[in-house]
Design an enzyme around this catalytic site. Structure first.
Site, PDB file in Angstrom:
ATOM      1  N   TYR A  60       3.188  -5.437  54.839  1.00 21.21           N
ATOM      2  CA  TYR A  60       4.001  -4.234  54.735  1.00 21.21           C
ATOM      3  C   TYR A  60       5.086  -4.086  55.802  1.00 21.21           C
ATOM      4  O   TYR A  60       5.928  -3.196  55.686  1.00 21.21           O
ATOM      5  CB  TYR A  60       3.096  -3.009  54.711  1.00 21.21           C
ATOM      6  N   PHE A  88      -7.318   6.503  51.713  1.00 24.02           N
ATOM      7  CA  PHE A  88      -6.856   7.068  50.444  1.00 24.02           C
ATOM      8  C   PHE A  88      -6.323   5.943  49.561  1.00 24.02           C
ATOM      9  O   PHE A  88      -6.113   4.837  50.009  1.00 24.02           O
ATOM     10  CB  PHE A  88      -5.776   8.132  50.667  1.00 24.02           C
TER      11      PHE A  88
END
Length: 413
Positions: A127, A413
């Site tokens: 990322y 999450f």
């Protein structure tokens, strides 16, 4: 929206959830996933912010975002895209699908006025090229409670700890969590429905441990903290050898936290306390009698990206006065690229475009890493990731960007 080689990227429809989720499970190793987890994930999914890549009727890529609000230094709670559920089928690597999904997610976050995007990375190396920097660390420990004792602060004995069924005290526990959100950068204001995640307890995930247990801490009849945990009894040549696994712990004051840790250290027949995903500056580390027998480990946690540099840097405060011109590189979100003058202090800040000469040159990835105050710009400069144009600017900015408490994002999450 098209992607490479005939695939189609589009918004997920509710009736497609099971196919989407099944692909995601396979992409993350294909392990068993409980019906309870599937139902919870479906109830929390924001379908207008979730995407699937299709190829000849099959799901070959997934991604999505949650509409969160994150605490930043100074206590403001800032809209944040919680990037999640990202996967690409092993049959469709290197076709640009991940880049297309990251493009869509960040464009949507910008359109919705979210200055920040955050994620937990299954593979951290992925990322950085999309502008995410490692902004928080988490502390893991395996504490030998048979040999390690605690020196407790004044007032600990005034706190009562009692067992309670986790669901019965959910509202009280959520009130404690909500009170703590403004105190620590990185924490998320809990959206409706997310409180259920802390109670998820499928038997298939227990690995022989007990059902989820809970204790609440009370002072003068008011709940001031809680701990959720599991126990797993074991026996060895020397007798009992059980493990307590801590799932969640929160306290409104030092005495409450200490009372909860003392309880966890003292559960009968248990000799190990397994701790995962805790803040790196928790006080118990300075209360234990032997830190080596706690077997501490650090790992990366939240990765953060500034979607809107000006809005994000203006939203937080700074522990020391700062006046610095940042020359920002951001090839993936070019609206952020260029020079920004950041001025601010403990009362507020502004960050505006400027033509002035830069003091520091860095990419948006470094800004994401330093934004919550847990990573030093000076350290990044020493690593060659921040270039100091004006002598002394790195040290000045590092002090200003700091946080008196370590940033922490308490749940995935």
């Amino acid at each position: 929206m098209g992607t490479d080689r005939g695939t189609e990227l589009r918004t997920l429809r509710p009736e497609e959830f099971d196919r989407w989720w099944d692909h995601l499970v396979r992409a993350f190793g294909g392990g068993p996933a409980s019906p309870e987890e599937r139902e919870l994930d479906k109830s929390l999914t924001e379908f207008d912010r979730s995407f699937a890549v299709w190829d000849a009727g099959a799901v070959v890529g997934t991604s999505g975002a949650f509409s969160f609000r994150m605490t930043v230094p100074g206590g403001a709670v800032v809209p944040t895209a919680g990037v999640t559920m990202v996967s690409v089928a092993a049959t469709h690597r290197r076709r640009g699908m991940l880049t297309s999904m990251m493009r869509r997610l960040l464009d949507d976050a910008r359109a919705q006025g979210e200055p920040l995007a955050a994620l937990f990375a299954s593979e951290p190396a992925i990322y950085g090229r999309f502008g995410y920097g490692t902004a928080t660390l988490q502390l893991n420990a395996e504490i030998d409670t048979g040999r390690v004792t605690l020196a407790l602060p004044e007032g600990t004995d005034e706190v009562r700890v009692r067992y309670a069924p986790p669901a019965d005290v959910l509202n009280e526990c959520e009130a404690v969590y909500a009170a703590l959100v403004p105190r620590r950068p990185g924490m998320l204001a809990r959206q409706p429905g997310w409180e259920r995640a802390g109670l998820l307890d499928p038997e298939s995930d227990r690995d022989g441990a007990s059902a989820l247990q809970c204790v609440v801490a009370e002072r003068d009849g008011e709940v001031t903290g809680y701990a959720r945990f599991r126990t797993k009894l074991g026996w060895g040549p020397g007798g009992h050898d059980g493990t307590v696994t801590l799932e969640d712990l929160a306290g409104l004051d030092p005495a409450t936290e200490a009372a909860l840790w003392r309880f966890l250290f003292g559960i009968d027949l248990m000799t190990t306390l397994s701790v995962r995903g805790r803040p790196v500056d928790e006080a118990w580390q300075h209360q234990v009698s032997d830190i080596r027998r706690c077997r501490l480990r650090l790992r990366d946690a939240a990765h953060l990206r500034l979607v809107d540099v000006g809005a994000a840097l203006s939203a937080r405060t700074y522990v020391a006065p700062v006046d610095v011109v940042l020359d920002v590189e951001d090839p993936f979100c070019p609206w952020n690229a260029g020079r920004w003058r950041l001025t601010g202090d403990a009362k507020g800040a502004s960050c505006e475009r400027t033509a002035d000469a830069p003091d520091l040159s860095l990419s948006v990835r470094e800004l994401g890493a330093a934004y919550l105050g847990g990573v030093s710009l000076l350290s990044l400069a020493a690593a060659g990731r921040v270039r100091e144009v004006r002598p002394g600017a790195s040290a000045e900015a590092s002090v200003a960007f700091g946080s008196p408490v370590a940033p922490w994002l308490p749940h995935g999450f």
